[in-house]
Design a protein around this motif. Structure first.
Motif, PDB file in Angstrom:
ATOM      1  N   UNK A  59       5.113 -59.988  -8.569  1.00 46.24           N
ATOM      2  CA  UNK A  59       3.815 -59.435  -8.180  1.00 46.24           C
ATOM      3  C   UNK A  59       2.674 -59.865  -9.096  1.00 46.24           C
ATOM      4  N   UNK A 106     -10.061 -49.042 -14.507  1.00 42.41           N
ATOM      5  CA  UNK A 106      -8.701 -48.475 -14.496  1.00 42.41           C
ATOM      6  C   UNK A 106      -8.318 -47.765 -15.788  1.00 42.41           C
ATOM      7  N   UNK A 107      -8.883 -48.157 -16.925  1.00 36.78           N
ATOM      8  CA  UNK A 107      -8.363 -47.632 -18.184  1.00 36.78           C
ATOM      9  C   UNK A 107      -9.379 -46.838 -18.999  1.00 36.78           C
ATOM     10  N   UNK A 217      -0.292 -58.557 -15.428  1.00 35.42           N
ATOM     11  CA  UNK A 217      -0.922 -58.794 -14.132  1.00 35.42           C
ATOM     12  C   UNK A 217      -1.299 -60.262 -13.945  1.00 35.42           C
ATOM     13  N   UNK A 431     -10.618 -46.163   0.096  1.00 34.93           N
ATOM     14  CA  UNK A 431      -9.310 -45.980  -0.534  1.00 34.93           C
ATOM     15  C   UNK A 431      -8.314 -45.280   0.375  1.00 34.93           C
ATOM     16  N   UNK A 433      -6.194 -43.921   3.562  1.00 29.34           N
ATOM     17  CA  UNK A 433      -5.655 -44.486   4.785  1.00 29.34           C
ATOM     18  C   UNK A 433      -6.653 -44.267   5.921  1.00 29.34           C
TER      19      UNK A 433
ATOM     20  N   UNK B  52       6.036 -43.782   7.244  1.00 28.11           N
ATOM     21  CA  UNK B  52       4.957 -42.841   6.929  1.00 28.11           C
ATOM     22  C   UNK B  52       5.080 -41.572   7.755  1.00 28.11           C
ATOM     23  N   UNK B  93       2.960 -53.920 -12.009  1.00 28.15           N
ATOM     24  CA  UNK B  93       2.857 -52.940 -10.931  1.00 28.15           C
ATOM     25  C   UNK B  93       2.432 -51.563 -11.445  1.00 28.15           C
ATOM     26  N   UNK B  96      -1.588 -49.634 -14.185  1.00 24.47           N
ATOM     27  CA  UNK B  96      -2.780 -48.852 -13.834  1.00 24.47           C
ATOM     28  C   UNK B  96      -2.498 -47.358 -13.711  1.00 24.47           C
ATOM     29  N   UNK B 139      -7.331 -41.541  -6.335  1.00 25.57           N
ATOM     30  CA  UNK B 139      -7.897 -42.752  -5.730  1.00 25.57           C
ATOM     31  C   UNK B 139      -7.043 -43.974  -6.059  1.00 25.57           C
ATOM     32  N   UNK B 140      -6.171 -43.835  -7.061  1.00 28.45           N
ATOM     33  CA  UNK B 140      -5.303 -44.978  -7.405  1.00 28.45           C
ATOM     34  C   UNK B 140      -4.045 -44.912  -6.551  1.00 28.45           C
ATOM     35  N   UNK B 148       8.304 -51.984  -2.557  1.00 26.55           N
ATOM     36  CA  UNK B 148       9.094 -53.159  -2.278  1.00 26.55           C
ATOM     37  C   UNK B 148       9.685 -53.714  -3.571  1.00 26.55           C
ATOM     38  N   UNK B 149       8.951 -53.547  -4.675  1.00 22.07           N
ATOM     39  CA  UNK B 149       9.388 -54.140  -5.935  1.00 22.07           C
ATOM     40  C   UNK B 149      10.192 -53.154  -6.772  1.00 22.07           C
ATOM     41  N   UNK B 289      12.142 -55.662  -8.647  1.00 18.87           N
ATOM     42  CA  UNK B 289      12.162 -55.568 -10.104  1.00 18.87           C
ATOM     43  C   UNK B 289      13.047 -54.453 -10.627  1.00 18.87           C
TER      44      UNK B 289
END
Lengths: 595, 597
Positions: A59, A106-107, A217, A431, A433, B52, B93, B96, B139-140, B148-149, B289
């Motif tokens: 990834x 993000x951090x 990443x 963000x 769905x 889902x 992955x 964050x 929001x993350x 999948x990983x 992974x």
């Protein structure tokens, strides 16, 4: 065709050029020093595609940092042609957006940056009021506080480490002003653009794990236009690539470094290229300029480079036009005599193949109004343009307008493209769905019901804002400034504004690929190319200014060189006969000496 | 990476479960306590095969004790992950999703909650939404890309391993074969194809087979008409080169028989073998992974011996070499016995708070303690974990005698689910910590062990034990309790009375001596001793003690018991003492546990 086949095919065309192939075939850190027109963007994009296909596995991905949003767009569209869409594994953007979206957002909390909750990016007016208050509390002098903005910015970018004695000692007043300014911003829960790389650096310095997180990443870091990216990025690159283990692929040309006032340092790229653990590749064939222009460019730069025109290039011509009269008269002259001559000589020339470049925006005003007198469509890309060309939101709206003006019928642009770009611009608001689906429905409905090229722009923009995007802009912390830009432009298009008559079609015509003459400052012309380039206002005192330091003088000269090397076939210099720029004189004399 | 914590709120039979984890999870607990629900909660976060529509839970999934859920109620499942930065793919992955105040921990959360745009109380299931997010901001979001990983696979209890192996589409053999055949040259396949065709042609040489084939063809053509005729033939499988490998079957007994002839147990092992190879392959080909492999009640169809050997291998060898976390629910002490000590999660029903959980993941144990415990659990088949209550004793003597004594006072141990466990010595501490952490009621029966001219050994032993237990129970160093006990130590009776409050029960000497001094037992002990052949001298000892109990020479008495064997002696005695009231300290130790289960 599969993605793989696309880039492999593109790679075949690099094989003939040893420099390009060496860069494509590099395995470790690689610095590509690329002269003008040497195919650096092509090399970079094909290499990037190869990295993604062969070296970097899911990834993980590749981060590609470049100078401004224009460059980012250019890279995106070139990569799309190779079957690579940004997002997901590929980051493409500026140092600022990299700092903001990959580190600060993000951090912010876990890295202990001490930012207020729910902070967002300040608009110009919020910055101005913060500066005003900071100025009042720290200096409280007679100046317009906004005149301190430039110096303040320089100071922030020049001394990165706030804990160093240097920060407080070199200019205590500026240091205090900057700190007060930043406190004012924070009190409003805002950060500004200069904050982004600074905060990112601070986060990286204070949290050892963060560097490794970025390495995870993005095991490969690609940097375009390295010479213009400044010290904050350089510091990040040193950390990422020479201590954390990212692989670097940097492209640039120290000779084209023209953003010294923004903290750019051409020597940083040279330092990198001298490292033992870096493979340096030179791209010396110029595929853009005619051979005579390549020769002339050596004189323009005042340094000997081994660049040569690629095989089969045309000869190219350089014309000198000393003129009398004031700036307006000279501008008139450009359209009454110079341009007709050119178009007679090159009957197939499109207006879009012509660029008029000048040292500063006010000179552009003279050129723009002369063009208007002669009824020639132009597109301006300097700070006096209708709105900043770097605004992603405005560029996207242009595209939407084009879709409404017949694009829906021809498929240029495709609605899918509008959606993808829109999704990236408003990603922060999309963000949950179903958000994307809702946005798609609204956008399609709004555009479909307003697909009429003759409507007034003011109405269309207002409708578009209200129906499709106002809510989204509100939810995006990074988009506040562009929202303000849009608001300001809508005001100009209002019945009492200076663009009241503008129709949707005229707005749509501003997007790329339309048949307009480009008007641009030398700075904004960076990275672009035209069949015919007219360098206007090449006067002593204008380029360079009088009484410049040696270092500044070198940078003026590089700016001149950048303009010079935009031309493929014909290059024209217009200047006042009684005060030509010393750069023009030197080129003219040395070309004459060559015979 | 490993799972370091799980928190479940308001989900099915969990009101508020919060347990520390140490990677692998072995869930034990009685039937209907929610072992499968725990796995399902984790699936909500990790399982990519869960659609889902299944993540959109229903109102019936709210904890029963909640009553009608209102606008503040939501179902939350959160897992925390540590050591996620060794593997850069996993780091990419997960990075964050760090906690705001702890960059070394990642949290993934599933929430089922009233929709954000809802005004007022939720009225129906349509008013709910689910969201999966990382870190501390919803929001993350995360989704299929991450699942999948870092993925979860569930092998249900009592699955039809044989059936799965027999169907090509479901067979765990399929991806392995396909992957293996990717490297085989086409023209080499052609040779096999020719051989299969030749073998098929030979079939036709048999008159009877040929006849059958013809009948089949004719009848089919009659039924379908000429346009639909698919020309049926008999053969050893399709012969098209690219599909040739689909005919491959897993054979056993050196290729003599097909897998469907194997026992159910063997089929299960084969299934697990293939599964673990497949996991390996997916890791090697960078398709994933980390795998959370969940197996419900793996003891199904497996002989105890095989349970231990298969799962020991899975935990120790495969688990070490593959980025794999194993999640089991089990009733089998055999499986619990080979599970890593730190992996145990014990679920228990409570009256008002739903099921609660306790785990062994964070008990502070020294390395030696941990080894002792692990070895012990292995040997006793981990029955400790499946008991409702435990009486910890020093040795076999108590182990044989206590059940009989308990019966006498009306507390049949088996009935109450109480087990007597011998620690084979006096090192009770690791077991006490372990049981305290798992919140299993227990008492400790230990000898006073007086020493001439010094404090009895039991004093220091009990003091340290209680300190350790209280520390584990409260999470703090029990300074007050320790000081109080030190003060009480001046008086032996006061001291041992107080110890009983903490579940530590002592006698006045050693078990055998105390029993002898109890007049109800003296005669039976003499009788047991006389079952043995002794020298005249020793017979005289016994005769003397019989006449006057108080003349017992402890040293000689214990010498005799040693030579019978402590365990054997106790066993013999046990058969004689039915109906005799036990010594008071043993009675209280039994009641202490019986009252708490």
């Amino acid at each position: 065709m599969s993605e793989r086949a696309l880039y492999l095919q593109a790679a075949e065309s690099l094989r003939r050029n040893p420099g390009q192939w060496a860069a494509y075939d590099s395995h470790g850190h690689c610095v590509v020093l690329a002269g003008p027109g040497s195919g650096k963007t092509k090399t970079l994009t094909v290499k990037l595609a190869r990295l993604l296909a062969e070296d970097v596995q899911e990834p993980r991905g590749v981060a590609c940092i470049t100078y401004n949003n224009e460059c980012a767009r250019e890279l995106e569209s070139r990569l799309a042609a190779l079957g690579i869409e940004p997002g997901g594994r590929v980051f493409i953007g500026t140092v600022h957006s990299f700092s903001l979206t990959q580190i600060v957002l993000p951090y912010a909390k876990v890295a202990g940056l001490g930012l207020p909750d729910e902070f967002s990016v300040a608009t110009q007016s919020e910055r101005a009021s913060a500066l005003e208050r900071a100025y009042r509390s720290v200096i409280d002098g007679p100046d317009n506080p906004q005149t301190w903005d430039f110096r303040m910015g320089n100071y922030r970018r020049a001394i990165l480490n706030r804990n160093s004695p240097q920060w407080r000692e070199r200019d205590p007043v500026l240091a205090a002003l900057v700190e007060a300014f930043e406190d004012e911003l924070r009190a409003m829960a805002r950060i500004d653009f200069d904050d982004m790389p600074l905060l990112a650096l601070r986060a990286l310095r204070a949290n050892e794990w963060l560097q490794r997180a970025l390495l995870a990443k993005y095991p490969v870091l690609v940097v375009d236009e390295y010479q213009d990216l400044g010290r904050a990025l350089h510091r990040m690159v040193l950390g990422f690539c020479f201590s954390a283990g990212m692989r670097l692929f940097a492209v640039g040309d120290p000779d084209q470094s023209i953003y010294g006032f923004n903290g750019a340092r051409p020597d940083l790229l040279q330092q990198l290229s001298r490292r033992d653990d870096v493979e340096t590749v030179h791209l010396r064939l110029n595929y853009r300029c005619g051979s005579r222009i390549v020769t002339g460019s050596r004189y323009a730069l005042g340094k000997d480079r081994d660049y040569e025109a690629a095989e089969g290039a045309n000869e190219g011509t350089i014309h000198f036009h000393p003129r009398t009269g004031n700036r307006d008269q000279q501008a008139d002259d450009l359209f009454s005599s110079l341009l007709p001559d050119i178009r007679e000589r090159l009957p197939d020339l499109r207006l879009a193949d012509i660029a008029i470049l000048y040292p500063s925006a006010p000179i552009g005003d003279a050129v723009a109004s002369a063009a208007q007198n002669y009824g020639l469509p132009t597109i301006r890309t300097d700070k006096n343009s209708l709105y900043p060309r770097s605004s992603r939101l405005m560029r996207w709206l242009e595209q939407c307008a084009e879709w409404c003006c017949g694009g829906w019928r021809t498929g240029t642009p495709r609605f899918r493209t509008l959606m993808n770009d829109g999704q990236r611009i408003f990603s922060e608001s999309l963000t949950a769905e179903g958000d994307v689906l809702l946005f798609q429905r609204r956008l399609l409905k709004t555009l479909w019901e307003r697909r009429d090229s003759t409507v007034l722009l003011h109405w269309w923009l207002n409708e578009m804002r209200r129906e499709a995007i106002a809510e989204l802009i509100e939810g995006c912390r990074t988009l506040q400034d562009e929202g303000e830009t849009l608001g300001a432009f809508i005001d100009r298009a209002a019945p009492d504004g200076d663009c009241a008559e503008m129709t949707l079609e005229q707005f749509a015509g501003r997007s790329e690929g339309k048949n307009c003459i480009s008007l641009s400052t030398l700075h904004s012309a960076k990275g672009r190319e035209f069949v015919v380039v007219i360098m206007f206002g090449m006067n002593d005192g204008t380029i360079p200014w009088h009484n410049q330091s040696n270092q500044r003088l070198v940078e003026w000269r590089r700016l001149f060189y950048v303009g010079f090397t935009r031309a493929k076939q014909e290059l024209h210099m217009m200047y006042s006969a009684n005060m030509p720029s010393p750069f023009v004189k030197e080129v003219e004399e040395r070309l004459k000496a060559d015979g | 990476m490993y799972l370091s914590r799980i928190k479940i709120e308001n989900f099915r039979n969990f009101s508020d479960l919060d347990v520390a984890l140490d990677g692998n999870i072995v869930v034990v607990g009685e039937n209907r306590v929610g072992k499968s629900n725990l796995l399902y909660a984790i699936r909500l976060i990790f399982d990519p095969t869960l659609p889902d529509s299944a993540r959109q839970l229903g109102l019936e999934d709210f904890w029963d004790g909640l009553g009608e859920p209102d606008e503040d109620d939501k179902i939350v499942v959160a897992v925390e992950i540590k050591d996620f930065d060794d593997d850069l793919d996993i780091l990419a992955e997960m990075t964050d999703f760090r906690l705001d105040d702890d960059p070394e921990t990642v949290r993934l959360t599933y929430e089922f909650r009233p929709r954000g745009d809802l005004e007022g109380s939720p009225a129906s299931e349509d008013d709910y939404e689910f969201v999966c997010y990382g870190g501390e901001s919803d929001t993350k979001t995360f989704g299929h890309a991450q699942r999948r990983r870092i993925t979860m696979e569930v092998l249900p209890a009592l699955r039809d391993a044989e059936g799965d192996l027999a169907t090509w589409r479901r067979s765990p053999l399929r991806p392995l074969i396909e992957s293996a055949f990717r490297g085989v040259e086409r023209n080499e396949l052609e040779e096999i194809k020719d051989a299969v065709q030749a073998a098929t042609a030979r079939l036709g040489d048999f008159e009877a087979v040929k006849e059958l084939e013809e009948k089949l063809g004719t009848r089919f053509a009659e039924m379908s008409g000429p346009k639909q005729d698919i020309k049926p033939r008999l053969g050893f499988g399709a012969t098209e080169a690219t599909r040739l490998y689909r005919n491959i079957r897993l054979l056993i007994d050196d290729g003599q028989r097909a897998i469907n002839d194997a026992s159910l147990g063997s089929a299960n092992i084969v299934f697990l073998t293939l599964k673990s190879l497949e996991l390996q392959r997916q890791m090697n080909e960078n398709l994933r992974d980390h795998t959370l492999l969940a197996i419900e009640e793996p003891e199904a169809h497996l002989h105890p011996h095989l349970q231990r050997s298969v799962y020991r291998d899975l935990f120790e060898d495969i688990g070490e070499s593959t980025p794999l976390s194993i999640l089991l629910t089990t009733h089998s002490p055999h499986i619990a016995s080979v599970a890593p000590l730190r992996s145990l999660v014990l679920l228990k029903e409570t009256a008002n708070d739903g099921a609660v959980g306790h785990s062994t993941a964070s008990i502070p144990l020294s390395e030696a303690d941990e080894e002792d415990l692990a070895r012990y659990l292995d040997v006793t088949r981990a029955e400790m974990m499946f008991a409702r209550g435990i009486i910890l004793v020093e040795g076999d003597a108590e182990k044989f005698l206590l059940p009989v004594l308990a019966e006498t006072i009306g507390h049949p141990l088996d009935h109450a689910g109480i087990t007597v466990c011998s620690v084979a010595g006096t090192n009770f501490k690791p077991y006490a910590k372990f049981l305290t952490a798992l919140d299993i009621p227990f008492s400790i029966v230990t000898d006073w062990d007086p020493v001439e001219g010094k404090k009895p050994l039991a004093m220091n032993r009990a003091l340290k034990l209680i300190a350790a237990m209280e520390h584990e129970r409260t999470g703090e160093v029990p300074v007050e309790v320790v000081n109080e006990l030190k003060e009480l130590a001046k008086n032996a009776n006061d001291f041992s009375d107080r110890c009983e409050n903490f579940g530590v029960f002592t006698n006045t000497h050693t078990l055998e001596v105390d029993l002898f001094k109890d007049e109800d037992f003296t005669a039976e002990i003499i009788a047991v001793l006389r079952e043995q052949k002794w020298s005249q001298e020793r017979r005289n000892w016994i005769d003397g003690w019989e006449v006057d109990r108080d003349t017992l020479d402890v040293e000689n008495y214990l010498k005799l018991i040693e030579s019978v064997g402590k365990g054997r002696f106790a066993q013999r005695l046990a058969s004689r003492i039915e109906g005799i009231e036990p010594p008071a300290y043993i009675k209280r130790a039994i009641e202490f546990v019986a009252d708490r289960v």
